[in-house]
Design a protein around this motif. Structure first.
Motif, short mmCIF file in Angstrom:
data_model
loop_
_atom_site.label_atom_id
_atom_site.label_comp_id
_atom_site.label_asym_id
_atom_site.label_seq_id
_atom_site.Cartn_x
_atom_site.Cartn_y
_atom_site.Cartn_z
N PRO A 1 -7.43 -8.59 -6.41
CA PRO A 1 -6.21 -8.39 -5.60
C PRO A 1 -4.94 -8.36 -6.45
O PRO A 1 -4.00 -7.63 -6.14
CB PRO A 1 -6.19 -9.60 -4.67
N GLU B 1 8.72 -0.43 13.55
CA GLU B 1 7.60 0.10 12.75
C GLU B 1 7.37 1.59 12.98
O GLU B 1 6.60 2.21 12.25
CB GLU B 1 6.32 -0.68 13.06
N VAL C 1 -2.28 -5.33 -6.26
CA VAL C 1 -0.90 -5.44 -5.79
C VAL C 1 0.08 -5.02 -6.88
O VAL C 1 1.09 -4.37 -6.60
CB VAL C 1 -0.61 -6.86 -5.26
N GLU D 1 4.80 -0.35 6.20
CA GLU D 1 3.52 -0.79 6.74
C GLU D 1 2.38 -0.26 5.88
O GLU D 1 1.42 -0.96 5.59
CB GLU D 1 3.37 -0.31 8.19
N GLN E 1 -1.65 -2.80 -0.19
CA GLN E 1 -1.78 -3.85 -1.20
C GLN E 1 -2.83 -4.88 -0.80
O GLN E 1 -3.35 -5.60 -1.63
CB GLN E 1 -0.44 -4.54 -1.44
N ASP E 2 -3.17 -4.94 0.48
CA ASP E 2 -4.18 -5.88 0.91
C ASP E 2 -5.50 -5.21 1.27
O ASP E 2 -6.42 -5.86 1.74
CB ASP E 2 -3.68 -6.69 2.11
N GLU F 1 2.23 -2.21 2.68
CA GLU F 1 1.72 -3.56 2.92
C GLU F 1 0.22 -3.57 3.18
O GLU F 1 -0.51 -4.43 2.71
CB GLU F 1 2.45 -4.20 4.11
N GLU F 2 -0.23 -2.60 3.97
CA GLU F 2 -1.66 -2.52 4.25
C GLU F 2 -2.41 -2.17 2.97
O GLU F 2 -3.49 -2.67 2.71
CB GLU F 2 -1.94 -1.44 5.31
N ILE G 1 -9.21 -13.99 -7.15
CA ILE G 1 -7.82 -13.55 -7.23
C ILE G 1 -7.64 -12.38 -8.20
O ILE G 1 -6.68 -11.63 -8.11
CB ILE G 1 -6.90 -14.73 -7.60
N LEU H 1 2.20 -15.10 -9.06
CA LEU H 1 1.83 -14.17 -7.98
C LEU H 1 3.07 -13.52 -7.39
O LEU H 1 3.09 -12.33 -7.09
CB LEU H 1 1.10 -14.92 -6.88
N ASN H 2 4.12 -14.33 -7.20
CA ASN H 2 5.35 -13.78 -6.65
C ASN H 2 5.89 -12.67 -7.52
O ASN H 2 6.45 -11.70 -7.03
CB ASN H 2 6.41 -14.88 -6.50
N ARG I 1 4.06 -9.50 -6.91
CA ARG I 1 4.39 -8.92 -5.61
C ARG I 1 5.82 -8.41 -5.54
O ARG I 1 6.23 -7.82 -4.54
CB ARG I 1 4.21 -9.97 -4.51
#
Lengths: 620, 75
Positions: free
Chosen positions: A276, A206, A280, A215, A221-222, A218-219, A273, A104-105, A108
């Motif tokens: 996602p 920010e 990502v 930001e 990817q989730d 990051e938003e 999983i 996973l790392n 990412r």
């Protein structure tokens, strides 16, 4: 104690793995059953500890997680004295979690590279006047900061003193050094390559452009797509469902072995999983190449796009129009060019800028009154004269007579791909300027690639005259071209396409196209990264690089495909496992756990392929 | 209402995210609709009423689940 055990999870996995090895060797190799018994028992108890703790915590917040299923299964196996199975299952679960984390790392990593570019410290002027190193969080708006050669600019600000060149690659993607001097704006995350600057902090944390980009990514990817939200809801009921199924099976068959096998096999790991991970990795690949994707919904929509609408100026063309042709009517005094320059100087229209650049050094006059005619031009009172500057429609409106020659000139200019700026003084045409904008290099090839990727309609909408727009469209191979479009015409046109059932992407520079950007299913901003375009659009091409567009489309298609593959792998594995419990002889808990963990790794590795995605070469 | 952003150690399993979300929502004073666990970024974002609960309580609810809080920010 809890935290100690959880923190040592990897060690526990290692030790229990070794114990299992000892167990099997002594059982099968030397037939020392007591040693094997104790080895498996210790391995089970050790291994189940962290899983049970996680299960307990999950239950406390009313979540039936995979840990709960596994814990019950292991305890069941322990009770019926099937220690081999309980040891192997816990080991596989822990080892699987370790591999999951490692892989996973990797998926990412692309986004992590981006966030790690954020500045961490700053040299801030204290009350004493000295500069001291502080953490970037301690910088407030209005602080004075010192940036030395080689350092990162910590915040968005304005240069107070000093000179230097800055590499703005982190914001614009363009690594050419930019000269900064007193009054220039600087951006957080960019690097001062030489010189020393004192800057005033305008935006911090920010709120800086770089902070916003981070930001956003990051938003993104989730962010969850409709399909993912469905899976989430589904898995909320699915895990308790598996638990219920196992209990029912146990009540009916009184077969503990079968019941706990179902618990292990029913784990939905790869399902939750799989999507996602694709998301990502896809967004990470984009971020690395200067394509900011705002979430999985955008990926999903863009992969299905069939119509792309382009703004002309600044999108298909370089956006630096230049005066290419000139025609003068009658004799004119020196004042004329001065009038023209004075009026155009007031406007920030790209054509006006081209005119001002072209005229160069001329005397300026004071303007008494100006009227901006939308979609026409400007009418001004200057030095006692009524001066109209704009397109032929404005001349019509002003009842300026266009001679036979003037009409021919206009037609010729348009056929050459010029935008027209006509100037009339007191109702008499004086000069026509033809202004041309260079088409971006490579646009033609990029559009061909988009067609190969399945985009059927390529449309240009422009405020320019139809002749110019047609010429551009022919030259680069667009399917449709519409000129004389006001911003509201553009958005009406896009609404029409959407109503007809097309999936529409609008590509613009974001300066005057915000309504269209917002309206189209996918708004694509050709941003230098410093505009508001970042906020209003769904996809940003950093550094206004048009050639990123085919990559972006190919990437979203690959990512959407990847998500579908992962869902199929995950659902398929669970179905096959559950069916085989009832239909086959060989299925047991350990094999089930192995297949289950393997399927999780399979979806992560599949997602990871997206990190190295590149658009394949087409035969154009 | 205050806005909190909490950076956690790297989250590895999606069910961790569900647990953290559940824990944060169970605190009184935390706006339930605002709780967002960013799984890939390993961050939690939420709004809370500082007359009913404190940042310390929020952090405690998460650390008690076994996830380390690396940094938190309140605005």
């Amino acid at each position: 104690m809890q935290r100690f055990i959880l923190g040592k999870k990897n060690w526990i996995a290692l030790i229990s793995g070794m114990l299992i090895f000892i167990g099997f060797v002594s059982e099968l190799g030397f037939h020392r059953e007591p040693i094997a018994f104790w080895a498996f028992a210790i391995a089970s108890l050790m291994g189940v500890a962290p899983i049970a703790i996680q299960a307990y915590q999950a239950l406390r917040v009313k979540v039936v997680s995979i840990d709960v299923l596994v814990t019950i299964a292991v305890m069941g196996a322990f009770l019926i004295k099937n220690l081999e199975e309980s040891a192997v299952v816990t080991f596989l679960f822990l080892f699987g979690a370790y591999l999951e984390q490692r892989t996973l790392n990797k998926t990412r990593s692309a986004i992590k590279e981006l966030t790690e570019m954020a500045p961490v410290s700053a040299l801030k002027q204290m009350e004493s006047g000295e500069f001291e190193q502080v953490e970037v969080d301690e910088v407030d708006v209005g602080d004075i900061l010192l940036v030395k050669t080689g350092a990162k600019v910590p915040v968005d600000g304005t240069v107070l003193s000093g000179e230097g060149t800055i590499n703005e690659a982190s914001i614009t993607g363009e690594s050419l050094p930019v000269t900064k001097e007193k009054g220039s704006g600087v951006y957080a995350g960019t690097i001062l390559e030489n010189g020393t600057l004192q800057i005033l902090a305008d935006r911090v944390g920010e709120d800086t452009t770089f902070g916003k980009i981070i930001e956003l990514v990051e938003e993104a990817q989730d962010s969850k797509s409709e399909a993912e939200r469905f899976i989430d809801r589904f898995s909320k009921y699915y895990t308790p469902g598996v638990l219920a199924l196992a209990i029912i099976v146990w009540l009916i068959s009184r077969d503990v072995e079968l019941a706990i096998t179902i618990l292990v096999l029913g784990c939905p790991g790869a399902l939750v999983i799989g999507v996602p991970v694709s998301n990502v990795a896809g967004i990470g690949n984009g971020a690395r190449h200067g394509v900011l994707l705002k979430g999985s919904e955008v990926i999903h929509d863009f992969s299905k796009v069939d119509t792309m609408v382009f703004d002309k100026t600044g999108t298909l063309t370089a956006g630096n129009p230049e005066v290419a042709d000139k025609e003068i009517y009658g004799d004119h005094g020196k004042e004329l060019l001065g009038y023209l320059a004075s009026i155009e100087k007031e406007s920030d229209h790209p054509l006006a800028k081209a005119v001002v650049n072209y005229l160069g050094d001329v005397p300026y006059y004071e303007i008494e009154k100006t009227d901006v005619i939308k979609g026409g031009g400007i009418v001004a009172l200057i030095d006692g004269h009524r001066v109209a500057v704009g397109n032929p429609a404005l001349m019509d409106q002003e009842q300026v007579h266009l001679s036979e020659k003037a009409r021919k000139d206009i037609a010729r200019f348009e056929a050459n791909g010029n935008s027209l700026v006509l100037t009339a003084v007191d109702g008499e045409l004086k000069v026509i300027l033809g202004i041309r904008d260079q088409i971006r290099p490579g646009v033609k090839e990029d559009l061909k690639k988009l067609k190969k990727l399945g985009v059927k309609n390529l449309v240009v909408l422009s405020g320019d005259n139809q002749g110019t727009v047609d010429l551009v469209a022919r030259e680069i191979g667009l399917t449709e071209a519409h000129g004389h479009m006001l911003p509201e015409d553009k958005s009406a046109y896009i609404q029409d396409l959407i109503d007809k059932g097309h999936m529409v992407a609008f590509v613009g520079d974001g300066v005057n196209d915000s309504p269209s950007l917002a309206l189209a299913q996918i708004g694509i901003a050709m941003g230098s990264g410093t505009d508001v375009a970042i906020e209003t659009s769904d996809l940003v091409l950093m550094n206004s690089d048009f050639s990123l567009l085919p990559h972006a489309l190919g990437l979203t298609k690959a990512t959407a495909r990847n998500m579908r593959q992962n869902i199929i792998i995950a659902v398929g594995v669970v179905l096959v496992l559950l069916a085989s419990v009832f239909l086959s002889e060989w299925m047991n808990m350990s094999i089930g756990m192995l297949v289950h963990e393997a399927s999780i790794l399979a979806v992560i590795l599949n997602g990871m392929r997206l990190l190295s995605y590149r658009l394949k070469k087409f035969n154009l | 209402m205050k806005k909190a952003t909490i950076q956690l150690e790297t989250l590895a399993c999606p069910s961790c995210a569900m647990k953290i979300e559940g824990a944060a929502k169970s605190l009184s004073g935390v706006d339930k609709d605002s709780v967002k666990v960013l799984f890939n970024a390993s961050k939690v974002k939420l709004d809370f009423d500082d007359s009913q609960t404190s940042m310390k309580d929020v952090e405690k609810a998460i650390t008690i689940l076994g996830y380390e809080v690396i940094k938190s920010q309140v605005k």
